[in-house]
Design an enzyme around this catalytic site. Sequence first.
Site, PDB file in Angstrom:
ATOM      1  N   GLU A   1       5.013   6.670 -42.470  1.00 56.23           N
ATOM      2  CA  GLU A   1       6.242   7.421 -42.729  1.00 56.23           C
ATOM      3  C   GLU A   1       7.130   7.381 -41.499  1.00 56.23           C
ATOM      4  OE1 GLU A   1       8.800   8.578 -44.867  1.00 56.23           O
ATOM      5  OE2 GLU A   1       6.977   9.189 -45.927  1.00 56.23           O
ATOM      6  N   THR A   2       8.412   7.083 -41.707  1.00 54.86           N
ATOM      7  CA  THR A   2       9.329   6.904 -40.597  1.00 54.86           C
ATOM      8  C   THR A   2      10.567   7.772 -40.755  1.00 54.86           C
ATOM      9  OG1 THR A   2      10.716   5.162 -41.549  1.00 54.86           O
ATOM     10  CG2 THR A   2       8.641   4.470 -40.569  1.00 54.86           C
TER      11      THR A   2
ATOM     12  N   ASP B   1       2.492  -2.706 -32.061  1.00 49.83           N
ATOM     13  CA  ASP B   1       3.821  -2.849 -31.491  1.00 49.83           C
ATOM     14  C   ASP B   1       3.811  -2.413 -30.027  1.00 49.83           C
ATOM     15  OD1 ASP B   1       6.818  -3.088 -31.839  1.00 49.83           O
ATOM     16  OD2 ASP B   1       6.693  -0.961 -31.318  1.00 49.83           O
TER      17      ASP B   1
ATOM     18  N   GLU C   1       1.084  -6.990 -29.764  1.00 50.80           N
ATOM     19  CA  GLU C   1       2.339  -7.529 -29.270  1.00 50.80           C
ATOM     20  C   GLU C   1       2.276  -7.278 -27.775  1.00 50.80           C
ATOM     21  OE1 GLU C   1       7.145  -7.162 -29.970  1.00 50.80           O
ATOM     22  OE2 GLU C   1       5.944  -5.345 -29.979  1.00 50.80           O
TER      23      GLU C   1
END
Length: 821
Positions: A269-270, A409, A456
Site C-alpha cells: 500500500e502506497t 529498492d 538494487e
Amino acid sequence: MTTTAAPIAALPAPVDAPSWAAATWPLGAHFDANSSSTTFAVTAPAATRVQLEIYARATGAGPVAVVDAQRGPDGTWRARLTGVGPGAHYGYRVWGPGWTVDPAWTPGSAAGFVADIGPGGERFNPNKLLTDPYAREISHSPASPEVAAAGADAGIFGWGPRDYRGRPLREWETAAYAPKAIVVADATPTGTKPKVAAQDAIIYEAHVRNLTSHPSATQLHTLLSGLPRFAGVGDVPAHLQGTYAGAALLAPYLKGLGVTTLELLPVHETSGSELDTAGSSNNWGYMTLGFFAPNRQYAADKSPGGPTREFKAMVRAFHDAGIEVYLDVVYNHTGEGGNWGDGDTVGFTSLGGFATPDYYVLTDTGLLVDGATGCGNQTDLSSPVAQRLVLESLAYWCDEMGVDGFRFDLAPVLGRLPDAAPREAWGEQRRFHSEHPMLTAIRDLAAARDIEVIAEAWDLWGYEVGNFPDGWGEWNGRYRDAVRRYLKGDGNTGTFMAMMNGDYQGFRDQGGPQRSINFVTAHDGFCLLDLVSYDGKVNGQPWPFGPSDGGSDSNDSWGSGGNQTLVRQRLRNFMVALILARGVPMMCSGDEFARTQNGNNNPYNLNTIGMWNNWAAAATNAPTQAAVGVEGAAYHDTFGVAAAPAGVNPHLVFTTYLTALRRSHPGLRQRSYGDAELGGTDVSYVFTQPQSADAPTDGDRAVRLWIDASPVGGSDLLVLINMADQAVRFGVPAAAEGVAWHRIVDTASHFEAGYNCWALEKSDVIVGDYAAAPWSIVVLSEGAPGVESAANSPDGPPASSIVTEVADTIIDTVRDWLRRR
C-alpha cells in the site's frame, strides 16, 4: 470507494484485560475463530499510553469502541477483543515524551502538549489516529479522494505548529479521515511454488497496473492467438484491467514468452496511488504506507479482505503456469514523507507516530534524515524494531502470500550503521557495511525459505555492486552500462567482455554468476526501443507521454542516426547480449515487442495510456504505428515497418526464440565460472579477435566469443559480435568430428523476413569464415540437427522449434486466406 467494516454483531468487548501486559501474541491484528476474538499488538517502546479504537467505516465517523492497550516488558502494547473480526477497521492513538497523558484531553485539544519533538526525537500526538505498521490491509491513503469527500485534505495529517484552517496542525483531530488498518483472516491458496533454480531464471519486470490497463488488453486473445505459444492467452475483461486479477490472466502469455519469473513493481500500500490518470501521480508506488498490506487500488475486489484474496489468487495463477512471483520492496524509506519546512512539522500516519527514533534516521536535533534516498526520510535498519518489521514483512509475503523472491529498492540503506558514528558526520554515515545484521538476516531468511533476494545495489550515498553478502543477488548496473556502451560502438572492450562473462571480479565471492542480475533496461530509465531510438531523454512532452521531472542525463543511448532499419537491428543485438551473457537476464515488460515511452526515461508519475502496455503493438510488424488509443496522441515512429507479415511482431518472435534457446541450453545456465581456456570440465567464455586466437584489446569493436558448453552436454556456441560500422569477416574454427557450425541467429537487417533466427535443422552450415554485417551479432551453434533437446530444458520446446512453428503457422494462415478468396 470507502471501505466499510464487516457488520458488528455485538459491541466489541475486552477479553481478560489483566493478562494483556504479560501476553506474547504477535504484532498486528489476528483473528481467532475458536474464541471469536481478535488480538492486537503494536510496538511503541517510549509511549506512555496507547489507545486502540474500532471503526465501522474508513472515513466520516467516530469509533464504535475505545480501549487502552497494555504495555509489555518488550515495549509492545496489546489488547484482545470479542465482537471484532475480519473486516473490522481499527487505529491507534499514542502518548509519550512531548505529549503527556492529561485527563482533560479530548480529541482535537492541546491538553497534555509539551513539545512537537521529544527529548529523544520522539513525535507523539494523540490527536492523530495511526495505522498499525503491521496492518494486513489499509482502507485508503492520505491522498485518497475519500479524505476530500470527508471534508479535509492531506494537509490535515501534519504534526506541528503550522496553521491549518486557523488552528495549529497539532490540534487537528484526524480520526474521520485517517487511513484505517483492517483485520484480515484469509486462507486462499497460492499454489505450489515453482522453485526455479537461480541460474535458470529469466526475469520479467512489470507493473501490475501497466500490464493490463490499456484498452488493447481486452482483445489479447484476438491479437495473439495466431502466434504459436500464445494461443492460450485470453482477453482481460474490462472490469479487471489494471488489477491483480487482470495480471493473473497474463500467465499464459509469460509462459509462452519463456520467462520464468515475474518481478512486480511495489504492491505494498502506497501514498498517492489513487489519483486520477489525467494528472501526475505516484504510479510506480515507491512510497510505502504499509509493509504487509497489498495495494487496494490494484484490486478489482476492494472490499475488506478483497485485495489479499485477489493477490493470492494471482500468485496461484502464475504458480500453476510454472512462473515465480518476485516483489520489488521498499524498506529504505516510507511514504510518510520528510520534514515540512524547517522540520518542526511532519506528516506521520503510522510508523513515525509510534516510534520515530526506532524507525527513522534522525539528526541530533530530531529532524528526519533524507540523505541516501531522496524521498523525504531514511529508515534506520540498525534498529531492532525496524529489523523485526522488515523480517516479519518478508516472512508474511513469502509464507502467507506465496511470494518467491524480493528485489530491494536502494538496498545499501539496509547496510548502514547510523549509531556507529556521530549522526551528522556525513562521511562516516555514508559507509556501507556488507555484513550488516540486517543484510545477513535477510540472506538467512531467504536460505531457510528457498527464495531469492536481490539488491538494487546503489543509492544516493554509494554504488555497492558486488559488495553484498554471499547469498544476495544484485542488479548489475555495471553490466547495463558496459553493454550499452559497447553496443553503440564505444569500444570499451575489456569491460564488455568482463560483464558478458558474469562480472567475475564483482561476484566471484557471492556464490556464483547467478547472483549477477543482468539487465539493459528496467522501469527506471529508457525502455529498450527508446534506448536505440533517442540520443537523450524527452521528458517534457505533453500528456500522455509526459511531463516528468528528473531522469538521468547519462543514458549511454544512441538514436541510431534515425535509421529505422538500424534501430530494429540494434534492438535485436541487445536481446542477444542479454540472453547469452553469463548470469541471470532480466527484461522490462514490453521490451519483447518494442514498447515505447516516446523517449521519456522517468515516467514514475504517469498512470496514463501512453505508459500502459499496448498489446496491439505485439501483433504488428509496425508497433510504433499502432494507435495509442486516445485522440491527439501518437507514438514516435522509430521502429518503422519490419520485413515480416503485417500481423506478426518479429521482435516478439525473436525474443521468444532467445528465451527458449537459453532455457534449452545448459551452457547458458551455470552456477560457476569457467576458466579462459577451451576444453576442461567447466563452461568457458573465451573471447578472441575476429580472425585469430589473440585476446582482444580495448578499442576493438569486433570480438569473437566461444562459449564452450560441451562439458555440460550443451552445444558450443560461437558468437560473432561486430559493433563496427563496416562488415567484419570472422574466422570460423573447424568443428569437431561429426558436427558442424550452424547459423542460428544473425541480427542483420537482410535476415529480418525470417525473424533473424533459424531452426537448427533448417539452418545453414558455416565453414571457414563468416562476414558479419555492420552493427550485428551472429550466433553459430556447433552440432548436428536436433542437438537442442527439450530434455535439457526446464519445460517447453527447444528454441529450434519456435521459428519453425511461427513460419508454419503464417504459411497456414496465408493458405487459409487464399482458400477463402
